[in-house]
Design a protein around this motif. Structure first.
Motif, PDB file in Angstrom:
ATOM      1  N   MET A 152     -32.462  -7.688  -8.810  1.00 59.43           N
ATOM      2  CA  MET A 152     -31.051  -7.598  -8.500  1.00 59.43           C
ATOM      3  C   MET A 152     -30.467  -8.985  -8.240  1.00 59.43           C
ATOM      4  O   MET A 152     -29.407  -9.303  -8.710  1.00 59.43           O
ATOM      5  N   THR A 153     -31.193  -9.815  -7.494  1.00 62.76           N
ATOM      6  CA  THR A 153     -30.701 -11.144  -7.166  1.00 62.76           C
ATOM      7  C   THR A 153     -30.567 -12.001  -8.402  1.00 62.76           C
ATOM      8  O   THR A 153     -29.607 -12.727  -8.571  1.00 62.76           O
ATOM      9  N   ILE A 154     -31.525 -11.898  -9.323  1.00 59.13           N
ATOM     10  CA  ILE A 154     -31.484 -12.701 -10.548  1.00 59.13           C
ATOM     11  C   ILE A 154     -30.278 -12.328 -11.387  1.00 59.13           C
ATOM     12  O   ILE A 154     -29.591 -13.192 -11.912  1.00 59.13           O
ATOM     13  N   VAL A 155     -29.980 -11.032 -11.505  1.00 58.69           N
ATOM     14  CA  VAL A 155     -28.830 -10.590 -12.282  1.00 58.69           C
ATOM     15  C   VAL A 155     -27.547 -11.120 -11.668  1.00 58.69           C
ATOM     16  O   VAL A 155     -26.675 -11.625 -12.367  1.00 58.69           O
ATOM     17  N   CYS A 156     -27.420 -11.054 -10.334  1.00 58.33           N
ATOM     18  CA  CYS A 156     -26.210 -11.539  -9.665  1.00 58.33           C
ATOM     19  C   CYS A 156     -26.024 -13.029  -9.888  1.00 58.33           C
ATOM     20  O   CYS A 156     -24.930 -13.488 -10.158  1.00 58.33           O
ATOM     21  N   VAL A 157     -27.103 -13.793  -9.802  1.00 60.06           N
ATOM     22  CA  VAL A 157     -27.006 -15.235  -9.995  1.00 60.06           C
ATOM     23  C   VAL A 157     -26.601 -15.548 -11.432  1.00 60.06           C
ATOM     24  O   VAL A 157     -25.795 -16.441 -11.687  1.00 60.06           O
ATOM     25  N   MET A 158     -27.132 -14.780 -12.405  1.00 57.92           N
ATOM     26  CA  MET A 158     -26.764 -14.996 -13.808  1.00 57.92           C
ATOM     27  C   MET A 158     -25.289 -14.677 -14.023  1.00 57.92           C
ATOM     28  O   MET A 158     -24.588 -15.407 -14.713  1.00 57.92           O
ATOM     29  N   GLU A 159     -24.805 -13.582 -13.428  1.00 58.34           N
ATOM     30  CA  GLU A 159     -23.396 -13.225 -13.573  1.00 58.34           C
ATOM     31  C   GLU A 159     -22.504 -14.274 -12.935  1.00 58.34           C
ATOM     32  O   GLU A 159     -21.469 -14.647 -13.480  1.00 58.34           O
ATOM     33  N   ILE A 160     -22.898 -14.782 -11.781  1.00 52.43           N
ATOM     34  CA  ILE A 160     -22.116 -15.816 -11.116  1.00 52.43           C
ATOM     35  C   ILE A 160     -22.106 -17.085 -11.946  1.00 52.43           C
ATOM     36  O   ILE A 160     -21.101 -17.775 -12.046  1.00 52.43           O
ATOM     37  N   SER A 161     -23.222 -17.391 -12.596  1.00 51.88           N
ATOM     38  CA  SER A 161     -23.291 -18.565 -13.462  1.00 51.88           C
ATOM     39  C   SER A 161     -22.291 -18.437 -14.614  1.00 51.88           C
ATOM     40  O   SER A 161     -21.623 -19.408 -14.971  1.00 51.88           O
ATOM     41  N   ILE A 162     -22.172 -17.255 -15.175  1.00 52.75           N
ATOM     42  CA  ILE A 162     -21.196 -17.021 -16.250  1.00 52.75           C
ATOM     43  C   ILE A 162     -19.784 -17.228 -15.708  1.00 52.75           C
ATOM     44  O   ILE A 162     -18.957 -17.871 -16.343  1.00 52.75           O
ATOM     45  N   PHE A 163     -19.504 -16.701 -14.498  1.00 51.36           N
ATOM     46  CA  PHE A 163     -18.189 -16.887 -13.893  1.00 51.36           C
ATOM     47  C   PHE A 163     -17.883 -18.366 -13.673  1.00 51.36           C
ATOM     48  O   PHE A 163     -16.759 -18.801 -13.848  1.00 51.36           O
ATOM     49  N   ILE A 202     -14.379  -9.835   3.723  1.00 53.03           N
ATOM     50  CA  ILE A 202     -15.585  -9.156   3.251  1.00 53.03           C
ATOM     51  C   ILE A 202     -15.203  -8.398   1.993  1.00 53.03           C
ATOM     52  O   ILE A 202     -14.379  -7.495   2.021  1.00 53.03           O
ATOM     53  N   GLY A 203     -15.778  -8.788   0.865  1.00 55.61           N
ATOM     54  CA  GLY A 203     -15.472  -8.143  -0.408  1.00 55.61           C
ATOM     55  C   GLY A 203     -16.290  -6.895  -0.623  1.00 55.61           C
ATOM     56  O   GLY A 203     -15.804  -5.887  -1.131  1.00 55.61           O
ATOM     57  N   ASP A 204     -17.566  -6.928  -0.224  1.00 52.22           N
ATOM     58  CA  ASP A 204     -18.460  -5.794  -0.406  1.00 52.22           C
ATOM     59  C   ASP A 204     -19.613  -5.953   0.569  1.00 52.22           C
ATOM     60  O   ASP A 204     -20.071  -7.074   0.811  1.00 52.22           O
ATOM     61  N   ILE A 250     -12.746 -13.336  -7.751  1.00 50.69           N
ATOM     62  CA  ILE A 250     -12.835 -12.498  -6.553  1.00 50.69           C
ATOM     63  C   ILE A 250     -12.274 -11.112  -6.834  1.00 50.69           C
ATOM     64  O   ILE A 250     -12.856 -10.107  -6.433  1.00 50.69           O
ATOM     65  N   SER A 251     -11.171 -11.046  -7.555  1.00 53.43           N
ATOM     66  CA  SER A 251     -10.612  -9.731  -7.922  1.00 53.43           C
ATOM     67  C   SER A 251     -11.579  -8.947  -8.790  1.00 53.43           C
ATOM     68  O   SER A 251     -11.727  -7.743  -8.636  1.00 53.43           O
ATOM     69  N   ALA A 252     -12.262  -9.631  -9.700  1.00 49.03           N
ATOM     70  CA  ALA A 252     -13.227  -8.949 -10.567  1.00 49.03           C
ATOM     71  C   ALA A 252     -14.437  -8.450  -9.769  1.00 49.03           C
ATOM     72  O   ALA A 252     -14.893  -7.337  -9.984  1.00 49.03           O
ATOM     73  N   LEU A 253     -14.928  -9.277  -8.880  1.00 50.03           N
ATOM     74  CA  LEU A 253     -16.100  -8.889  -8.099  1.00 50.03           C
ATOM     75  C   LEU A 253     -15.807  -7.731  -7.141  1.00 50.03           C
ATOM     76  O   LEU A 253     -16.649  -6.870  -6.906  1.00 50.03           O
TER      77      LEU A 253
END
Length: 122
Positions: free
Chosen positions: A1-12, A61-63, A112-115
């Motif tokens: 899960m952490t790896i996917v989040c970091v990859m998505e953040i990298s794209i952002f 707090i977003g989520d 932030i709106s997307a997340l």
């Protein structure tokens, strides 16, 4: 899960750099925003960490939720210095329960709106 989040953040972040260049050429200023993400190995510590985060600085707090049995994550946003201050407060108070965490400064406001899956209505 952490790896996917970091990859998505990298794209952002790549998208952010592109839009930042466009806004510089258009002469627009970009408001400084940041996000922080922390993951805990205890749900109770994660819930207590929300209190620490919002009391340390003025952040949103977003989520915040349990992601699998016994783990909890929090996504928060605000100004770069506020997010960094809240993240540092978490490291001081709950580092032994922290699985992973990151702060990313200077992101495009729509990230932030997307997340958080929200829309700003003017």
């Amino acid at each position: 899960m952490t790896i996917v989040c970091v990859m998505e953040i990298s794209i952002f972040l790549n998208v952010w750099n592109f839009f930042k260049l466009i806004n510089i050429f258009k002469g627009k200023s970009v408001m400084e925003k940041a996000i922080g993400i922390v993951e805990f190995r205890s749900i109770a510590v994660g819930i207590a960490a929300i209190d620490i985060i919002v009391k340390a600085s003025e952040v949103n707090i977003g989520d915040a939720k349990s992601i699998c049995p016994g783990k909890y994550y929090i996504l928060f946003s605000g100004g770069a210095s506020e997010v960094k201050n809240s993240y540092d407060a978490i490291l001081r108070e709950s580092e032994s329960f922290l699985v992973d965490g990151i702060t990313i400064a200077n992101i495009y406001p729509q990230v932030i709106s997307a997340l958080t899956q929200t829309t700003v209505i003017n």
